[in-house]
Design a protein around this motif. Structure first.
Motif, PDB file in Angstrom:
ATOM      1  N   ASN A 132       0.922  -1.412   0.024  1.00 63.85           N
ATOM      2  CA  ASN A 132      -0.036  -0.021  -0.084  1.00 63.85           C
ATOM      3  C   ASN A 132       0.669   1.221   0.041  1.00 63.85           C
ATOM      4  O   ASN A 132       1.695   1.199   0.573  1.00 63.85           O
ATOM      5  N   LYS A 133       0.589   2.124  -0.758  1.00 56.56           N
ATOM      6  CA  LYS A 133       1.300   3.476  -0.735  1.00 56.56           C
ATOM      7  C   LYS A 133       1.449   4.212   0.602  1.00 56.56           C
ATOM      8  O   LYS A 133       2.476   4.660   0.693  1.00 56.56           O
ATOM      9  N   SER A 134       0.381   3.878   1.609  1.00 58.38           N
ATOM     10  CA  SER A 134       0.467   4.405   2.608  1.00 58.38           C
ATOM     11  C   SER A 134       1.799   3.883   3.503  1.00 58.38           C
ATOM     12  O   SER A 134       2.232   4.467   4.582  1.00 58.38           O
ATOM     13  N   GLU A 135       2.314   2.727   3.205  1.00 64.95           N
ATOM     14  CA  GLU A 135       3.162   1.996   3.784  1.00 64.95           C
ATOM     15  C   GLU A 135       4.585   1.959   3.173  1.00 64.95           C
ATOM     16  O   GLU A 135       5.602   1.684   3.854  1.00 64.95           O
ATOM     17  N   ASP A 184       5.980   9.395  -7.987  1.00 67.41           N
ATOM     18  CA  ASP A 184       4.989   9.744  -8.973  1.00 67.41           C
ATOM     19  C   ASP A 184       5.751  10.693  -9.895  1.00 67.41           C
ATOM     20  O   ASP A 184       5.600  11.695  -9.946  1.00 67.41           O
ATOM     21  N   ASP A 210       2.060   0.255 -10.033  1.00 67.88           N
ATOM     22  CA  ASP A 210       1.326   1.180  -9.642  1.00 67.88           C
ATOM     23  C   ASP A 210      -0.071   0.811 -10.221  1.00 67.88           C
ATOM     24  O   ASP A 210      -0.520   1.084 -11.354  1.00 67.88           O
ATOM     25  N   GLY A 266      -2.756   2.101  -8.403  1.00 68.68           N
ATOM     26  CA  GLY A 266      -3.724   3.297  -7.759  1.00 68.68           C
ATOM     27  C   GLY A 266      -3.400   3.703  -6.326  1.00 68.68           C
ATOM     28  O   GLY A 266      -2.460   4.234  -6.124  1.00 68.68           O
ATOM     29  N   GLU A 267      -3.980   2.920  -5.601  1.00 71.62           N
ATOM     30  CA  GLU A 267      -3.605   3.207  -4.191  1.00 71.62           C
ATOM     31  C   GLU A 267      -2.503   1.992  -3.545  1.00 71.62           C
ATOM     32  O   GLU A 267      -2.108   2.343  -2.233  1.00 71.62           O
ATOM     33  N   ALA A 268      -1.917   1.346  -4.276  1.00 71.74           N
ATOM     34  CA  ALA A 268      -0.997   0.295  -4.071  1.00 71.74           C
ATOM     35  C   ALA A 268      -0.092  -0.001  -5.154  1.00 71.74           C
ATOM     36  O   ALA A 268      -0.227   0.200  -6.245  1.00 71.74           O
ATOM     37  N   TYR A 269       0.816  -0.913  -4.848  1.00 71.31           N
ATOM     38  CA  TYR A 269       1.942  -1.361  -5.714  1.00 71.31           C
ATOM     39  C   TYR A 269       1.852  -2.651  -5.723  1.00 71.31           C
ATOM     40  O   TYR A 269       1.895  -3.260  -4.677  1.00 71.31           O
ATOM     41  N   ALA A 310      -5.809  -7.184  -7.627  1.00 71.89           N
ATOM     42  CA  ALA A 310      -4.840  -6.396  -7.898  1.00 71.89           C
ATOM     43  C   ALA A 310      -3.738  -6.989  -8.935  1.00 71.89           C
ATOM     44  O   ALA A 310      -3.324  -6.369  -9.728  1.00 71.89           O
TER      45      ALA A 310
END
Length: 334
Positions: A4-7, A45, A157, A159-162, A187
């Motif tokens: 997740n991009k938040s991680e 990005d 990528d 969207g909200e995750a890789y 995914a």
């Protein structure tokens, strides 16, 4: 696996505690590769960095060794960089350039310990390009926005995750240590769709180019091609595969060092002999050399085109000389 991009920031912080981590960062409005101390510094990005990723393994200016001369003789100290490094978020064109440069710095005639030591101690986390620039033509030169050749780990990528794929053995080992969750079917499908559909729009036909160049070495076309070239060298300095260099000794009294600096075949002094003779006296010969090297000489020696289609030479040429147009013109010659 899924990341997740938040991680990402926390993951990079963790990696930076164990490795030298190099990632794309934004400085003065430009994106470049640089060592980071904190994960928040990374900018994933991004379109292509201004300068190519070759600088990580083959620095623009590099001290090879230093020396001291005293009554006991000459003492030398090599400056070989063997620090464990992770390059995080490099696009496929720059990753592919390393694969090509491997041929140059390790072959039957030459082995470069400085480049190869860095290479052996560097793990590459590639990052696919969801939106290639209009100047990109990587899909035409055995590369592509999601080409995985040369990457140890590859990120897509969605969207909200890789979606994270381990490619090489050392890449798979690192992925296993990161504690990531398995990517779900949705995914994986999204990643597969991107990888199959996204192509670089700027296409160029290089089929048979090596043979064609061999037949037109003395063609009058070369007299026209170079006319507006300024000889600034931007195309070569910003090219991921150009590897010309000069070596100089810098000394003060009894202390000194040997330095390797990037050079460029587009400069008039590059082939100037001590006698004063220059076998490439004008832009005509220098432009011919550039195209011949990338699309003929390199192909004949290493069976690969020395171009990854990153488009930097197109985007940064001050007089809009487009290598794609030059190649198209050559294909059309009788």
């Amino acid at each position: 696996m899924i990341l997740n991009k938040s991680e990402v920031t926390n993951l990079l912080d963790k990696l930076a505690s164990e490795y030298r981590v190099i990632a794309p960062v934004e400085k003065n409005g430009l994106v470049e590769f640089a060592a980071i101390q904190k994960g928040e510094e990374a900018k994933l990005d991004y379109a292509n960095t201004k300068k190519p990723g070759k600088e990580i393994l083959f620095p623009q200016s590099e001290e090879l060794f230093n020396y001291t001369v005293d009554t006991e003789g000459v003492r030398m100290q090599d400056n070989v960089d063997g620090q464990a490094t992770i390059v995080f978020g490099m696009h496929p064109c720059d990753v592919k350039s390393w694969v090509l440069l491997d041929n140059v710095f390790k072959n039957d005639q030459y082995t470069d310990v400085y480049y190869l030591t860095r290479r052996a101690n560097t793990l590459v986390v590639g990052l696919g390009c969801n939106e290639p620039a209009s100047t990109c033509f990587c899909s035409s030169v055995a590369c592509g926005p999601f080409a995985k050749e040369g990457s140890d780990i590859f990120l897509t990528d969605i969207g909200e995750a890789y979606v994270v794929e381990g490619i090489s053995e050392k890449g798979k080992e690192l992925v296993a240590k990161l504690g990531l969750s398995e990517a779900g079917a949705e995914a994986k499908a999204a990643a597969a769709k991107l990888q199959a559909e996204v192509k670089a729009d700027g296409s160029v036909n290089i089929e048979g180019m090596a043979e064609k160049l061999r037949t037109i070495y003395d063609h009058e076309y070369w007299n026209k091609l170079y006319e507006k070239c300024l000889g600034c060298g931007a195309c070569t300095y910003l090219c991921p595969t150009c590897h010309c260099f000069d070596i100089a000794d810098e000394a003060t009294d009894c202390n000194g060092c040997r330095v390797r600096n990037w050079d460029a075949c587009m400069f008039p002094l590059f082939t100037l002999h001590g006698s004063g003779h220059n076998p490439r006296p004008s832009g005509k010969e220098r432009w011919r050399q550039r195209l011949m090297h990338k699309f003929n000489y390199f192909v004949e020696r290493y069976n690969a085109t020395a171009c990854v289609g990153c488009g930097r030479c197109i985007k940064n040429c001050p007089v809009n000389l487009d290598i794609r147009q030059a190649l198209a013109d050559i294909q059309a010659l009788d």
